[in-house]
Scaffold this motif. Sequence first.
Motif, PDB file in Angstrom:
ATOM      1  N   PRO A   1      -3.094  18.156  -9.817  1.00 49.93           N
ATOM      2  CA  PRO A   1      -4.009  16.958  -9.428  1.00 49.93           C
ATOM      3  C   PRO A   1      -3.220  15.769  -9.664  1.00 49.93           C
ATOM      4  O   PRO A   1      -2.656  15.413 -10.585  1.00 49.93           O
ATOM      5  N   VAL A   2      -3.677  14.583  -8.790  1.00 50.67           N
ATOM      6  CA  VAL A   2      -3.156  13.334  -8.965  1.00 50.67           C
ATOM      7  C   VAL A   2      -4.428  12.405  -9.528  1.00 50.67           C
ATOM      8  O   VAL A   2      -5.273  12.320  -8.738  1.00 50.67           O
ATOM      9  N   LEU A   3      -3.990  11.521 -10.415  1.00 52.80           N
ATOM     10  CA  LEU A   3      -5.025  10.565 -10.592  1.00 52.80           C
ATOM     11  C   LEU A   3      -4.346   9.016 -10.474  1.00 52.80           C
ATOM     12  O   LEU A   3      -3.165   9.037 -10.873  1.00 52.80           O
ATOM     13  N   LEU A   4      -4.641   8.586  -9.400  1.00 53.80           N
ATOM     14  CA  LEU A   4      -4.189   7.144  -9.313  1.00 53.80           C
ATOM     15  C   LEU A   4      -5.140   6.111  -9.424  1.00 53.80           C
ATOM     16  O   LEU A   4      -6.366   5.947  -9.264  1.00 53.80           O
ATOM     17  N   ASN A   5      -4.505   4.942 -10.382  1.00 54.89           N
ATOM     18  CA  ASN A   5      -5.202   3.721 -10.683  1.00 54.89           C
ATOM     19  C   ASN A   5      -4.566   2.757 -10.017  1.00 54.89           C
ATOM     20  O   ASN A   5      -3.383   2.406 -10.252  1.00 54.89           O
ATOM     21  N   PRO A   6      -5.010   2.255  -8.638  1.00 50.66           N
ATOM     22  CA  PRO A   6      -4.152   1.310  -8.086  1.00 50.66           C
ATOM     23  C   PRO A   6      -4.231  -0.123  -8.406  1.00 50.66           C
ATOM     24  O   PRO A   6      -4.793  -1.077  -7.806  1.00 50.66           O
ATOM     25  N   ALA A   7      -3.516  -0.452  -9.292  1.00 53.04           N
ATOM     26  CA  ALA A   7      -3.533  -1.710 -10.149  1.00 53.04           C
ATOM     27  C   ALA A   7      -2.132  -1.988 -10.694  1.00 53.04           C
ATOM     28  O   ALA A   7      -1.431  -1.275 -11.079  1.00 53.04           O
ATOM     29  N   PRO A   8      -1.392  -3.120 -10.017  1.00 52.67           N
ATOM     30  CA  PRO A   8      -2.299  -4.147  -9.474  1.00 52.67           C
ATOM     31  C   PRO A   8      -2.401  -4.008  -7.691  1.00 52.67           C
ATOM     32  O   PRO A   8      -1.614  -3.173  -7.117  1.00 52.67           O
ATOM     33  N   ALA A   9      -3.550  -4.293  -7.309  1.00 51.36           N
ATOM     34  CA  ALA A   9      -4.066  -3.635  -5.997  1.00 51.36           C
ATOM     35  C   ALA A   9      -2.927  -4.053  -4.846  1.00 51.36           C
ATOM     36  O   ALA A   9      -2.734  -5.074  -5.048  1.00 51.36           O
ATOM     37  N   GLN A  10      -2.732  -3.047  -4.047  1.00 53.32           N
ATOM     38  CA  GLN A  10      -1.902  -3.431  -2.690  1.00 53.32           C
ATOM     39  C   GLN A  10      -2.384  -2.457  -1.702  1.00 53.32           C
ATOM     40  O   GLN A  10      -3.187  -1.228  -2.094  1.00 53.32           O
ATOM     41  N   ALA A  11      -1.965  -2.884  -0.598  1.00 55.24           N
ATOM     42  CA  ALA A  11      -2.290  -1.869   0.445  1.00 55.24           C
ATOM     43  C   ALA A  11      -1.479  -0.392   0.500  1.00 55.24           C
ATOM     44  O   ALA A  11      -0.286  -0.645  -0.310  1.00 55.24           O
ATOM     45  N   LEU A  12      -1.965   0.523   0.649  1.00 51.32           N
ATOM     46  CA  LEU A  12      -1.480   2.108   0.289  1.00 51.32           C
ATOM     47  C   LEU A  12      -1.385   2.729   1.774  1.00 51.32           C
ATOM     48  O   LEU A  12      -2.301   2.592   2.613  1.00 51.32           O
ATOM     49  N   PRO A  13      -0.396   3.557   1.666  1.00 52.51           N
ATOM     50  CA  PRO A  13      -0.261   4.236   3.062  1.00 52.51           C
ATOM     51  C   PRO A  13      -1.350   5.377   2.815  1.00 52.51           C
ATOM     52  O   PRO A  13      -1.920   6.015   1.962  1.00 52.51           O
ATOM     53  N   ASP A  14      -1.750   5.723   4.326  1.00 50.01           N
ATOM     54  CA  ASP A  14      -2.861   6.650   4.280  1.00 50.01           C
ATOM     55  C   ASP A  14      -2.558   8.075   3.467  1.00 50.01           C
ATOM     56  O   ASP A  14      -3.630   8.683   2.885  1.00 50.01           O
ATOM     57  N   ALA A  15      -1.236   8.540   3.362  1.00 53.03           N
ATOM     58  CA  ALA A  15      -0.863   9.849   3.013  1.00 53.03           C
ATOM     59  C   ALA A  15      -1.418   9.669   1.520  1.00 53.03           C
ATOM     60  O   ALA A  15      -1.717  10.754   0.852  1.00 53.03           O
ATOM     61  N   LEU A  16      -1.167   8.466   0.680  1.00 52.51           N
ATOM     62  CA  LEU A  16      -1.549   8.734  -0.785  1.00 52.51           C
ATOM     63  C   LEU A  16      -3.072   8.744  -0.922  1.00 52.51           C
ATOM     64  O   LEU A  16      -3.353   9.656  -1.872  1.00 52.51           O
ATOM     65  N   TYR A  17      -4.071   8.205  -0.221  1.00 52.32           N
ATOM     66  CA  TYR A  17      -5.146   8.571  -0.231  1.00 52.32           C
ATOM     67  C   TYR A  17      -5.465  10.154  -0.080  1.00 52.32           C
ATOM     68  O   TYR A  17      -6.177  10.752  -0.919  1.00 52.32           O
ATOM     69  N   GLU A  18      -5.034  10.701   0.858  1.00 47.53           N
ATOM     70  CA  GLU A  18      -5.119  12.365   1.115  1.00 47.53           C
ATOM     71  C   GLU A  18      -4.560  13.039   0.151  1.00 47.53           C
ATOM     72  O   GLU A  18      -5.186  14.334  -0.159  1.00 47.53           O
ATOM     73  N   GLN A  19      -3.453  12.612  -0.686  1.00 50.25           N
ATOM     74  CA  GLN A  19      -3.014  13.367  -1.746  1.00 50.25           C
ATOM     75  C   GLN A  19      -3.710  13.231  -3.093  1.00 50.25           C
ATOM     76  O   GLN A  19      -3.158  13.790  -4.295  1.00 50.25           O
ATOM     77  N   THR A  20      -4.527  11.990  -3.341  1.00 54.73           N
ATOM     78  CA  THR A  20      -5.185  11.794  -4.574  1.00 54.73           C
ATOM     79  C   THR A  20      -6.229  12.505  -4.828  1.00 54.73           C
ATOM     80  O   THR A  20      -7.211  12.464  -4.126  1.00 54.73           O
ATOM     81  N   SER A  21      -6.659  13.121  -5.957  1.00 58.18           N
ATOM     82  CA  SER A  21      -7.481  13.855  -6.207  1.00 58.18           C
ATOM     83  C   SER A  21      -8.518  12.747  -7.080  1.00 58.18           C
ATOM     84  O   SER A  21      -9.992  13.055  -6.947  1.00 58.18           O
ATOM     85  N   PHE A  22      -8.224  11.940  -7.899  1.00 54.58           N
ATOM     86  CA  PHE A  22      -8.966  10.935  -8.509  1.00 54.58           C
ATOM     87  C   PHE A  22      -8.417   9.531  -8.292  1.00 54.58           C
ATOM     88  O   PHE A  22      -7.437   9.376  -8.733  1.00 54.58           O
ATOM     89  N   LEU A  23      -9.192   8.499  -7.695  1.00 53.57           N
ATOM     90  CA  LEU A  23      -8.938   7.565  -7.722  1.00 53.57           C
ATOM     91  C   LEU A  23      -9.886   6.463  -8.423  1.00 53.57           C
ATOM     92  O   LEU A  23     -10.999   6.489  -8.242  1.00 53.57           O
TER      93      LEU A  23
END
Length: 304
Positions: free
Chosen positions: A154-176
């Motif tokens: 499982p992947v937890l991503l804290n997108p900080a500092p915020a920046q544009a993300l590739p679509d694949a990262l969203y699809e592979q992220t369990s917890f944003l």
Amino acid sequence: MVGSANMDLVVHAERLPARGETLLGGAFATFAGGKGANQAVAAARLGASVAMLGCVGRDEFGAQLRDGLQHEHIDTAHLHTVDDTSSGIAVITVAADGANTIVVSPGANAALMPDHIDAAAAGIAAAGMLICQLEVPLDAVAHAISLAARFGTPVLLNPAPAQALPDALYEQTSFLILNESEAALLTDVAVDGPASAREAAAHLRAKGVETVIVTLGAQGVWYATTGEEGHLPAPRVDAIDSTAAGDTFVGGFAAERVRGASIRDAIEFGQRAAALSVTRQGAQASIPTQAEVRAQPAFPATVR
């Protein structure tokens, strides 16, 4: 944990300066910090077994950062020392009401490469959760997340500092897990409370994220996952320094979730840990232990 390690240079002031303004500040101190290291320390103090993957410089700050993580019983076998590069630093101003501004100089954090991630592949495969932020290069983060997805970690991503993300990262992220400004940047939704957080979370879930958790400061947390969503109000405390509150929440949520807690219970544990952290000064210095959080009576809801 894949992320940054910084030395925080903290000055206190009556208020935050306006653009172009010089203020006379108060006390100055240095604290071990960096979102990756903060979240690693939070998860460790709150009961998880943690390994840190990142980079520091071959300087006094780098040695202090490594020693501090080892003192917390964090595995630093993959915390690399980079020659001819300073360790990362963060310059932080803390106002009397606990608000802060932060400017980060990445230093050695920018040297983290996919090859470093590959060297830690066995650890990622065996982990109960991979936690990442964006204070290290995005290509290294994306590579770590893709490895975790391949291994079923499982992947937890804290997108900080915020920046544009590739679509694949969203699809592979369990917890944003993200705050209002980060949610706004990633969704173009002006997030200012539970209703707009719900809209932003739905947008991010549509991109493939399994669970979205939007932290709203004094207004608590909005979360959305498969078959469940809701608003959890914030505990009420007298805040003096919010520097590592978000990182404490992430570490607390992760530690409790890996222990088998429901998403809602893990969020509430993270909230209680973060509430304790804002009553103390510093980044890692403010993070409570699992015993301290368990010993606290229930906080009243809604921060005053």
